[in-house]
Design a protein around this motif. Structure first.
Motif, PDB file in Angstrom:
ATOM      1  N   SER A  29      53.190  50.291  62.432  1.00  0.00           N
ATOM      2  CA  SER A  29      52.018  50.535  61.589  1.00  0.00           C
ATOM      3  C   SER A  29      50.827  51.065  62.374  1.00  0.00           C
ATOM      4  O   SER A  29      49.912  51.667  61.813  1.00  0.00           O
ATOM      5  CB  SER A  29      51.617  49.237  60.870  1.00  0.00           C
ATOM      6  OG  SER A  29      51.311  48.234  61.821  1.00  0.00           O
ATOM      7  N   LYS A  80      53.018  46.024  46.724  1.00  0.00           N
ATOM      8  CA  LYS A  80      52.811  47.073  47.720  1.00  0.00           C
ATOM      9  C   LYS A  80      53.913  48.117  47.562  1.00  0.00           C
ATOM     10  O   LYS A  80      55.003  47.965  48.136  1.00  0.00           O
ATOM     11  CB  LYS A  80      52.823  46.495  49.128  1.00  0.00           C
ATOM     12  CG  LYS A  80      51.692  45.508  49.387  1.00  0.00           C
ATOM     13  CD  LYS A  80      51.752  44.966  50.816  1.00  0.00           C
ATOM     14  CE  LYS A  80      50.607  44.003  51.077  1.00  0.00           C
ATOM     15  NZ  LYS A  80      50.648  43.452  52.452  1.00  0.00           N
ATOM     16  N   ARG A 121      56.402  51.098  47.977  1.00  0.00           N
ATOM     17  CA  ARG A 121      56.918  51.815  49.144  1.00  0.00           C
ATOM     18  C   ARG A 121      57.865  52.907  48.663  1.00  0.00           C
ATOM     19  O   ARG A 121      58.685  52.681  47.785  1.00  0.00           O
ATOM     20  CB  ARG A 121      57.638  50.856  50.089  1.00  0.00           C
ATOM     21  CG  ARG A 121      56.723  49.799  50.693  1.00  0.00           C
ATOM     22  CD  ARG A 121      57.528  48.789  51.512  1.00  0.00           C
ATOM     23  NE  ARG A 121      56.681  47.821  52.181  1.00  0.00           N
ATOM     24  CZ  ARG A 121      56.251  46.697  51.627  1.00  0.00           C
ATOM     25  NH1 ARG A 121      56.605  46.392  50.388  1.00  0.00           N
ATOM     26  NH2 ARG A 121      55.476  45.866  52.307  1.00  0.00           N
ATOM     27  N   GLU A 129      47.752  50.925  48.363  1.00  0.00           N
ATOM     28  CA  GLU A 129      48.780  50.145  49.045  1.00  0.00           C
ATOM     29  C   GLU A 129      50.062  50.945  49.289  1.00  0.00           C
ATOM     30  O   GLU A 129      51.025  50.423  49.864  1.00  0.00           O
ATOM     31  CB  GLU A 129      49.121  48.897  48.207  1.00  0.00           C
ATOM     32  CG  GLU A 129      47.963  47.949  48.008  1.00  0.00           C
ATOM     33  CD  GLU A 129      47.516  47.325  49.323  1.00  0.00           C
ATOM     34  OE1 GLU A 129      48.371  47.173  50.222  1.00  0.00           O
ATOM     35  OE2 GLU A 129      46.331  46.999  49.458  1.00  0.00           O
ATOM     36  N   LEU A 130      50.095  52.202  48.882  1.00  0.00           N
ATOM     37  CA  LEU A 130      51.306  53.013  49.007  1.00  0.00           C
ATOM     38  C   LEU A 130      51.645  53.287  50.469  1.00  0.00           C
ATOM     39  O   LEU A 130      50.771  53.628  51.266  1.00  0.00           O
ATOM     40  CB  LEU A 130      51.127  54.338  48.268  1.00  0.00           C
ATOM     41  CG  LEU A 130      52.269  55.356  48.394  1.00  0.00           C
ATOM     42  CD1 LEU A 130      53.534  54.834  47.729  1.00  0.00           C
ATOM     43  CD2 LEU A 130      51.857  56.706  47.800  1.00  0.00           C
ATOM     44  N   SER A 131      52.915  53.155  50.819  1.00  0.00           N
ATOM     45  CA  SER A 131      53.412  53.554  52.133  1.00  0.00           C
ATOM     46  C   SER A 131      54.666  54.399  51.934  1.00  0.00           C
ATOM     47  O   SER A 131      55.431  54.188  50.987  1.00  0.00           O
ATOM     48  CB  SER A 131      53.716  52.339  53.013  1.00  0.00           C
ATOM     49  OG  SER A 131      54.724  51.540  52.427  1.00  0.00           O
ATOM     50  N   VAL A 132      54.887  55.354  52.825  1.00  0.00           N
ATOM     51  CA  VAL A 132      55.960  56.343  52.658  1.00  0.00           C
ATOM     52  C   VAL A 132      56.709  56.543  53.970  1.00  0.00           C
ATOM     53  O   VAL A 132      56.102  56.646  55.040  1.00  0.00           O
ATOM     54  CB  VAL A 132      55.391  57.700  52.180  1.00  0.00           C
ATOM     55  CG1 VAL A 132      56.497  58.735  52.069  1.00  0.00           C
ATOM     56  CG2 VAL A 132      54.664  57.549  50.859  1.00  0.00           C
ATOM     57  N   ARG A 164      50.005  54.738  56.926  1.00  0.00           N
ATOM     58  CA  ARG A 164      50.871  54.424  55.780  1.00  0.00           C
ATOM     59  C   ARG A 164      51.969  55.464  55.581  1.00  0.00           C
ATOM     60  O   ARG A 164      52.827  55.311  54.715  1.00  0.00           O
ATOM     61  CB  ARG A 164      50.028  54.315  54.507  1.00  0.00           C
ATOM     62  CG  ARG A 164      49.071  53.120  54.514  1.00  0.00           C
ATOM     63  CD  ARG A 164      48.347  53.001  53.188  1.00  0.00           C
ATOM     64  NE  ARG A 164      47.382  54.074  52.988  1.00  0.00           N
ATOM     65  CZ  ARG A 164      47.080  54.593  51.798  1.00  0.00           C
ATOM     66  NH1 ARG A 164      47.711  54.168  50.715  1.00  0.00           N
ATOM     67  NH2 ARG A 164      46.181  55.549  51.694  1.00  0.00           N
ATOM     68  N   VAL A 170      62.210  49.703  50.213  1.00  0.00           N
ATOM     69  CA  VAL A 170      61.342  50.514  49.351  1.00  0.00           C
ATOM     70  C   VAL A 170      61.593  50.199  47.882  1.00  0.00           C
ATOM     71  O   VAL A 170      62.549  49.520  47.521  1.00  0.00           O
ATOM     72  CB  VAL A 170      61.557  52.018  49.601  1.00  0.00           C
ATOM     73  CG1 VAL A 170      61.278  52.376  51.056  1.00  0.00           C
ATOM     74  CG2 VAL A 170      62.972  52.447  49.219  1.00  0.00           C
ATOM     75  N   ASP A 171      60.690  50.743  47.047  1.00  0.00           N
ATOM     76  CA  ASP A 171      60.795  50.559  45.604  1.00  0.00           C
ATOM     77  C   ASP A 171      61.309  51.802  44.898  1.00  0.00           C
ATOM     78  O   ASP A 171      61.840  51.721  43.791  1.00  0.00           O
ATOM     79  CB  ASP A 171      59.413  50.207  45.027  1.00  0.00           C
ATOM     80  CG  ASP A 171      58.802  49.001  45.719  1.00  0.00           C
ATOM     81  OD1 ASP A 171      59.288  47.888  45.482  1.00  0.00           O
ATOM     82  OD2 ASP A 171      57.847  49.183  46.499  1.00  0.00           O
TER      83      ASP A 171
END
Length: 300
Positions: free
Chosen positions: A34, A204, A206, A236-239, A264, A281-282
């Motif tokens: 991170s 969160k 992802r 809150e998005l992470s990729v 992120r 991830v989602d």
């Protein structure tokens, strides 16, 4: 670190060069922390410098090209033999003639490898790169089985089916264009994809972006434009974006041009542990490859 100390790096001289054993696992994950900037190239620099050091005392110029398949096979302790192959489709006449000559020589080399290794069965996975092994299997008088996960069989498998004993297909209509016995088996998917747990609910989101092992140029160019407003709207998005080794620098530059230099976002040339990446991830945005689609379905 718990447990007994183990060497991370060991080397030994061999002739005028050196041999190195690296005891770490999944070194690509170094750039996924991170606190690591998106443009950080420590991982690439480490291996580039390692290769230069290995051949630093070798006279003359040394070139090192490590194919993805060769690296993955080596990491798993599997023998790997590269066979030259060239594409035919859409090429000019002299290129097609060169491709056919390459196929003949590589098929003879494959026959020798198959006989010397006392292999019982040859499996062809499609694509022009598999044609020499399939033809070599026929020349070595070994049964050959093709794997065709697509609804429409590719050119290489349609041609190779003339020399194959059988083909495992995902869809019954696929068999119509193959010249060998066919079995409807579905698409082979590793058990790890079926073991992926249900979605988390931690608030969160992802996202995982997959472009196939070689990457997708169109996805690479489109995602920076798509993600730029999303990062503003979803704090809150992470990729994690897998872009392919050849497209890494261009993809990083596209994200920078879109103003996306954030912890992120992670851009990787290749993701080795795809089941683990999917489990974290989602949502998955992916190139619609037949095997990838089957893996996504298995993951739920």
């Amino acid at each position: 670190m718990q447990g007994p100390a183990r060497p991370l790096l060991a080397y030994q001289r061999f002739g005028r060069g050196r041999v190195v054993a690296f005891g770490g696992q999944d070194s690509w994950m170094w750039q996924m922390g991170s606190t690591v900037a998106v443009e950080d190239s420590t991982h690439e620099v480490f291996w580039r410098q390692m290769l230069r050091w290995l051949v630093s005392e070798v006279p003359g110029r040394a070139e090192a090209v490590v194919a993805l398949e060769a690296r993955l096979a080596a990491e798993r302790g599997l023998p790997f033999v590269a066979l030259a192959a060239r594409p035919l489709l859409g090429r000019r006449l002299w290129e097609k003639l060169t491709a056919l000559l390459t196929l003949v020589f590589s098929a003879l080399a494959a026959r020798r490898q198959i006989r010397d290794g006392a292999f019982d069965v040859v499996i062809g996975t499609g694509g022009y790169a598999s044609a020499p092994a399939v033809l070599g299997g026929r020349l070595a008088r070994r049964p050959t089985v093709l794997i065709e996960p697509n609804a429409e069989a590719g050119l290489a498998n349609r041609w190779s089916s003339r020399f194959a004993a059988a083909a495992a297909v995902a869809y019954e209509p696929t068999a119509a264009k193959l010249k060998c016995l066919t079995w409807v088996t579905g698409v082979p998917v590793r058990a790890a994809f079926f073991d992926i747990p249900p979605l988390r609910a931690d608030g969160k989101p992802r996202l995982l972006v997959l472009g196939g092992s070689q990457g997708s140029l169109r996805i690479n160019r489109l995602m920076p434009e798509v993600l730029a407003p999303m990062f503003d709207r979803i704090p809150e998005l992470s990729v994690l974006h897998q872009c392919g080794e050849k497209h890494l620098e261009e993809t990083l530059a596209a994200y920078r041009a879109s103003g996306l230099e954030t912890s992120r976002l992670r851009v990787a040339s290749f993701v080795e542990n795809v089941p683990a990446a999917m489990a974290a991830v989602d949502l998955v945005v992916s190139r619609a490859g037949a095997i990838t689609l089957a893996e996504v379905c298995a993951a739920g």
